[in-house]
Design an enzyme around this catalytic site. Sequence first.
Site, PDB file in Angstrom:
ATOM      1  N   LYS A 223       0.828  -1.207   0.000  1.00 48.57           N
ATOM      2  CA  LYS A 223       0.000   0.000   0.000  1.00 48.57           C
ATOM      3  C   LYS A 223       0.858   1.251   0.000  1.00 48.57           C
ATOM      4  O   LYS A 223       1.774   1.389   0.799  1.00 48.57           O
ATOM      5  CB  LYS A 223      -0.928   0.004   1.219  1.00 48.57           C
ATOM      6  CG  LYS A 223      -2.070   0.955   1.006  1.00 48.57           C
ATOM      7  CD  LYS A 223      -2.883   1.245   2.207  1.00 48.57           C
ATOM      8  CE  LYS A 223      -3.587   2.569   2.004  1.00 48.57           C
ATOM      9  NZ  LYS A 223      -4.035   3.182   3.232  1.00 48.57           N
TER      10      LYS A 223
ATOM     11  N   ALA B 164      -0.620   8.297   1.635  1.00 47.81           N
ATOM     12  CA  ALA B 164      -0.162   9.676   1.547  1.00 47.81           C
ATOM     13  C   ALA B 164       1.012   9.936   2.489  1.00 47.81           C
ATOM     14  O   ALA B 164       1.841  10.806   2.251  1.00 47.81           O
ATOM     15  CB  ALA B 164      -1.311  10.620   1.876  1.00 47.81           C
ATOM     16  N   GLU B 165       1.069   9.171   3.568  1.00 44.41           N
ATOM     17  CA  GLU B 165       2.093   9.416   4.586  1.00 44.41           C
ATOM     18  C   GLU B 165       3.011   8.219   4.791  1.00 44.41           C
ATOM     19  O   GLU B 165       4.078   8.361   5.378  1.00 44.41           O
ATOM     20  CB  GLU B 165       1.422   9.694   5.938  1.00 44.41           C
ATOM     21  CG  GLU B 165       0.411  10.816   5.906  1.00 44.41           C
ATOM     22  CD  GLU B 165       0.936  12.056   6.581  1.00 44.41           C
ATOM     23  OE1 GLU B 165       1.728  11.914   7.511  1.00 44.41           O
ATOM     24  OE2 GLU B 165       0.567  13.164   6.149  1.00 44.41           O
ATOM     25  N   ALA B 166       2.533   7.065   4.373  1.00 44.13           N
ATOM     26  CA  ALA B 166       3.300   5.851   4.661  1.00 44.13           C
ATOM     27  C   ALA B 166       3.185   4.842   3.531  1.00 44.13           C
ATOM     28  O   ALA B 166       2.211   4.848   2.774  1.00 44.13           O
ATOM     29  CB  ALA B 166       2.786   5.219   5.952  1.00 44.13           C
ATOM     30  N   ARG B 167       4.240   4.010   3.429  1.00 41.67           N
ATOM     31  CA  ARG B 167       4.192   2.870   2.510  1.00 41.67           C
ATOM     32  C   ARG B 167       4.177   1.613   3.362  1.00 41.67           C
ATOM     33  O   ARG B 167       4.879   1.549   4.379  1.00 41.67           O
ATOM     34  CB  ARG B 167       5.437   2.853   1.617  1.00 41.67           C
ATOM     35  CG  ARG B 167       5.361   3.846   0.463  1.00 41.67           C
ATOM     36  CD  ARG B 167       6.539   3.684  -0.492  1.00 41.67           C
ATOM     37  NE  ARG B 167       7.721   4.371  -0.015  1.00 41.67           N
ATOM     38  CZ  ARG B 167       8.072   5.607  -0.377  1.00 41.67           C
ATOM     39  NH1 ARG B 167       7.348   6.292  -1.241  1.00 41.67           N
ATOM     40  NH2 ARG B 167       9.160   6.168   0.104  1.00 41.67           N
TER      41      ARG B 167
ATOM     42  N   ASP C 216      -7.890   7.714  14.081  1.00 40.75           N
ATOM     43  CA  ASP C 216      -8.224   7.433  12.678  1.00 40.75           C
ATOM     44  C   ASP C 216      -9.077   6.156  12.609  1.00 40.75           C
ATOM     45  O   ASP C 216      -8.747   5.215  11.894  1.00 40.75           O
ATOM     46  CB  ASP C 216      -6.920   7.268  11.881  1.00 40.75           C
ATOM     47  CG  ASP C 216      -7.144   7.227  10.372  1.00 40.75           C
ATOM     48  OD1 ASP C 216      -8.227   7.631   9.906  1.00 40.75           O
ATOM     49  OD2 ASP C 216      -6.228   6.787   9.651  1.00 40.75           O
TER      50      ASP C 216
HETATM   51  N1  LIG Z   1      -0.067  -6.175  10.705  1.00 37.95           N
HETATM   52  C1  LIG Z   1      -0.698  -6.306   9.557  1.00 37.95           C
HETATM   53  N2  LIG Z   1      -1.010  -7.529   9.062  1.00 37.95           N
HETATM   54  C2  LIG Z   1      -1.641  -7.673   7.883  1.00 37.95           C
HETATM   55  N3  LIG Z   1      -2.015  -6.643   7.110  1.00 37.95           N
HETATM   56  C3  LIG Z   1      -1.743  -5.403   7.528  1.00 37.95           C
HETATM   57  C4  LIG Z   1      -1.081  -5.156   8.780  1.00 37.95           C
HETATM   58  N4  LIG Z   1      -0.922  -3.824   8.918  1.00 37.95           N
HETATM   59  C5  LIG Z   1      -1.458  -3.271   7.832  1.00 37.95           C
HETATM   60  N5  LIG Z   1      -1.955  -4.204   6.992  1.00 37.95           N
HETATM   61  C6  LIG Z   1      -2.608  -3.970   5.683  1.00 37.95           C
HETATM   62  O1  LIG Z   1      -2.110  -2.765   5.131  1.00 37.95           O
HETATM   63  C7  LIG Z   1      -3.158  -1.795   5.015  1.00 37.95           C
HETATM   64  C8  LIG Z   1      -2.618  -0.412   5.369  1.00 37.95           C
HETATM   65  O2  LIG Z   1      -2.065  -0.394   6.670  1.00 37.95           O
HETATM   66  P1  LIG Z   1      -2.231   0.860   7.648  1.00 37.95           P
HETATM   67  O3  LIG Z   1      -3.678   1.137   7.830  1.00 37.95           O
HETATM   68  O4  LIG Z   1      -1.431   0.592   8.880  1.00 37.95           O
HETATM   69  O5  LIG Z   1      -1.515   2.002   6.819  1.00 37.95           O
HETATM   70  P2  LIG Z   1      -2.067   3.348   6.153  1.00 37.95           P
HETATM   71  O6  LIG Z   1      -3.564   3.404   6.180  1.00 37.95           O
HETATM   72  O7  LIG Z   1      -1.365   3.555   4.870  1.00 37.95           O
HETATM   73  O8  LIG Z   1      -1.503   4.370   7.151  1.00 37.95           O
HETATM   74  P3  LIG Z   1      -1.782   5.938   7.163  1.00 37.95           P
HETATM   75  O9  LIG Z   1      -3.025   6.131   7.979  1.00 37.95           O
HETATM   76  O10 LIG Z   1      -0.551   6.526   7.796  1.00 37.95           O
HETATM   77  O11 LIG Z   1      -1.967   6.366   5.733  1.00 37.95           O
HETATM   78  C9  LIG Z   1      -4.252  -2.270   5.970  1.00 37.95           C
HETATM   79  O12 LIG Z   1      -5.533  -1.842   5.594  1.00 37.95           O
HETATM   80  C10 LIG Z   1      -4.098  -3.787   5.886  1.00 37.95           C
HETATM   81  O13 LIG Z   1      -4.777  -4.286   4.756  1.00 37.95           O
HETATM   82 MG   LIG Z   2      -5.068   2.684   7.438  1.00 35.68          MG
END
Ligand SMILES: Nc1ncnc2c1ncn2[C@@H]1O[C@H](COP(=O)(O)OP(=O)(O)OP(=O)(O)O)[C@@H](O)[C@H]1O
Ligand SMILES: [Mg+2]
Length: 235
Positions: A20, A23-26, A142
């Site tokens: 994924k 916007a802030e993280a990969r 969030d």
């Molecule tokens: N520990 C985990 N195990 C399995 N899948 C995960 C895990 N952490 C994250 N994911 C998968 O990755 C996706 C994105 O993770 P996360 O919500 O932590 O990041 P993000 O939404 O990009 O963060 P941000 O809010 O900083 O943009 C989740 O919806 C999930 O599908």
């Molecule tokens: Mg998320």
Amino acid sequence: MALEVENAKLPYLSKCRLIKQGAEARVYRGTFLGKPTIIKERFSKRYRHPVLDEKLTHRRTTQEVRSILRCRKAGISTPVVYFVDYTSHCIFLEDLEGSITVRDHIASSQESGRDPVCLNTLAEQIGKILAKMHDEDVVHGDLTTSNMLLRQGSGDAKPELVLIDFGLSFYSALPEDKGVDLYVLEKAFLSTHPNTEELFQRLLKSYTQSSKKAAAVIKKLDEVRLRGRKRSMVG
Ligand SMILES: Nc1ncnc2c1ncn2[C@@H]1O[C@H](COP(=O)(O)OP(=O)(O)OP(=O)(O)O)[C@@H](O)[C@H]1O
Ligand SMILES: [Mg+2]
């Protein structure tokens, strides 16, 4: 893949699969000490002042780790933190393999018209876990159905609900902060999942039954809703 190598700041990320790009993280999938691992890398935002950017990125990384640890201590399911690299702002987390987001689960249940009782049980499960989290004075920041995962239990066991994505979380004992947390979820929930007003009410009922401090939080939730409505009427 070219994209992954190009994006990867660190050699170990080049061996991981990007799942994924936010916007802030990969978010990457890989291994750490032989274990399936999710790596969340917070990157710089060029439009921000470098000093502020570093501060914000660092704070989000530390808050995410702190809140996860605090929740886990209280028996709330969140992924295990394997390792944190504060220089590259990478968090190495247990990979909840085979899990699905609550968002996808609700959407597919609604589509297939499958057993609404299961969704009711899930809503109660969510209310309970959030009450527990708020009783620890952790405000998620969030709350959405994408930031909750369902890990399939073995055999007939009920799937386990796991909270993720604590980058915007903070500690607060204030009912106002917890009320806003629920308000954010309510907005996200009702807009993502049509016709789920009753389901969300069930979630709130379970929250209220699970937390001794719920009355003050729900009162604040009502106030925040009213403020939201007034704002939308003014335009
Ligand atoms: N520990 C985990 N195990 C399995 N899948 C995960 C895990 N952490 C994250 N994911 C998968 O990755 C996706 C994105 O993770 P996360 O919500 O932590 O990041 P993000 O939404 O990009 O963060 P941000 O809010 O900083 O943009 C989740 O919806 C999930 O599908
Ligand atoms: Mg998320």
